[in-house]
Design a protein around this motif. Sequence first.
Motif, PDB file in Angstrom:
ATOM      1  N   THR A  68       0.863  -1.185   0.000  1.00  0.00           N
ATOM      2  CA  THR A  68       0.000   0.000   0.000  1.00  0.00           C
ATOM      3  C   THR A  68       0.900   1.236   0.000  1.00  0.00           C
ATOM      4  N   SER A  69       0.279   2.403   0.083  1.00  0.00           N
ATOM      5  CA  SER A  69       1.046   3.654   0.106  1.00  0.00           C
ATOM      6  C   SER A  69       1.456   4.061   1.517  1.00  0.00           C
ATOM      7  N   VAL A 201       1.340  -2.135   8.556  1.00  0.00           N
ATOM      8  CA  VAL A 201       2.689  -1.635   8.842  1.00  0.00           C
ATOM      9  C   VAL A 201       3.047  -0.519   7.869  1.00  0.00           C
ATOM     10  N   SER A 202       4.048   0.270   8.264  1.00  0.00           N
ATOM     11  CA  SER A 202       4.485   1.409   7.471  1.00  0.00           C
ATOM     12  C   SER A 202       6.004   1.374   7.388  1.00  0.00           C
ATOM     13  N   ALA A 203       6.562   1.872   6.285  1.00  0.00           N
ATOM     14  CA  ALA A 203       8.026   1.852   6.133  1.00  0.00           C
ATOM     15  C   ALA A 203       8.696   2.997   6.896  1.00  0.00           C
ATOM     16  N   HIS A 204       8.088   4.185   6.874  1.00  0.00           N
ATOM     17  CA  HIS A 204       8.835   5.360   7.334  1.00  0.00           C
ATOM     18  C   HIS A 204       8.957   5.478   8.843  1.00  0.00           C
ATOM     19  N   GLY A 213       3.877   1.198   2.502  1.00  0.00           N
ATOM     20  CA  GLY A 213       3.330   0.447   3.621  1.00  0.00           C
ATOM     21  C   GLY A 213       2.822  -0.883   3.129  1.00  0.00           C
ATOM     22  N   ALA A 214       2.259  -1.652   4.041  1.00  0.00           N
ATOM     23  CA  ALA A 214       1.707  -2.947   3.655  1.00  0.00           C
ATOM     24  C   ALA A 214       0.576  -3.318   4.593  1.00  0.00           C
ATOM     25  N   LEU A 215      -0.297  -4.156   4.067  1.00  0.00           N
ATOM     26  CA  LEU A 215      -1.318  -4.800   4.893  1.00  0.00           C
ATOM     27  C   LEU A 215      -1.089  -6.300   4.813  1.00  0.00           C
ATOM     28  N   TYR A 216      -0.926  -6.915   5.979  1.00  0.00           N
ATOM     29  CA  TYR A 216      -0.885  -8.375   6.051  1.00  0.00           C
ATOM     30  C   TYR A 216      -2.326  -8.865   6.003  1.00  0.00           C
ATOM     31  N   VAL A 217      -2.594  -9.797   5.094  1.00  0.00           N
ATOM     32  CA  VAL A 217      -3.935 -10.381   4.967  1.00  0.00           C
ATOM     33  C   VAL A 217      -3.787 -11.894   5.084  1.00  0.00           C
TER      34      VAL A 217
END
Length: 388
Positions: A68-69, A201-204, A213-217
């Motif tokens: 994700t963004s 979660v987010s990278a920054h 970022g990412a969403l765990y599914v």
Amino acid sequence: MIYLDYAATTPLDPRVLQAMLPHLTADGSFANPASTHGPGYKARAAVERARAQVAALLGAEAPEIVWTSGATESNNLAIKGALEFNGGHNGRSPHIVTSRTEHKCVLDTCRHLETQGVRVTFLRPGTDGVVSPEQVLEALTPETVLVSLMWVNNEIGVVQEVQRLAPLLRERGVLFHVDAVQAAGKLPIDLRVIPIDLLSVSAHKIYGPKGAGALYVRKKPRARLAPQMHGGGHEWGMRSGTLATHQIAGMGAAFEIAAAQLQDDARRVAGLRDLLWQRLQALPRILRNGDPQRAAPHVLNVSFEGVEGEALRASLPDLAVSSGSACSSATQEPSYVLRALGRDDELANASLRFSLGRGTTAEQIEQAAESVIKQVQWLRELSPLWKP
Ligand SMILES: *Cc1c(COP(=O)(O)O)cnc(C)c1O
């Protein structure tokens, strides 16, 4: 300038920058990772490597990671997507349980869903900032589709009991979403043993780039979501849009580094946080916000009696700290998180969130403590509110 605002964002780790650079220019793998030609496959390989790196920090499988963004988008996708897919099939209003101390992007997503006929319970934590699993279970109804609770609070650093709650929600067939932005890289996370369905979660926040970022599914049992971004069907149809190879490669590198240094980082930063709290004891009548027994390593939130919040922050121009409030750009309202813990407006306003990171040194902590102590003493002397 002393930077103690790592919970707001972190600088790129130089190794992360190096991981990003090869994916931008003509001599690198700039191609569209969805393209079915050599350069496309090369970009795709970088994306998949990063997916495995992010999954590894979380104890997840790579295909469970959706890019994700950023975590704002991850939280929107998790909550709206879960409600749209799973809610309202029996003609009754679907229900969400969350807490009053969630990040704005969770609260505002839930408030938006309320305008669409979803019922939302916003639980109030105890004065220690903790939402008990029992409170959550009591709030469940037959219509509850989703519980959304953050792992670590970004303002007060309290670690919620998500590990104890997750199996209880699984038993009851309720989806569990966790905002883990402030937990990833700070606490061990193993989704093989904790039955969380969706996790943001987010990278920054961990030395990666902003805008990633990412969403765990979860795949087993499969958590089902309706996409919120429609288009080319990327990311198994859950999030369309051309993947930002360089951002993703940077996020992967940041997560790999975080995994390798997690224990060392956490131990060092917690030591500095404890040093700061110890130094601040020179001041009477200060309060630590959030249960110190359930504290993430990197956040210390303190309220100072007898000073005015705005004056305190203005008196510390060389200290990059946040007020307790996640103050939305214009309004300087007292923190809703501290208010939810029962602090009155004045005390909630007279609070500082110190958040520490890899660049923080003992000298910085000593200096920061010295400035804060000096300014608080000075402001208290001036204050008509202060009665020693
Ligand atoms: C920063 C933060 C977010 C938002 O993440 P972005 O990637 O900046 O959108 C969400 N939740 C928590 C707890 C955060 O600290």
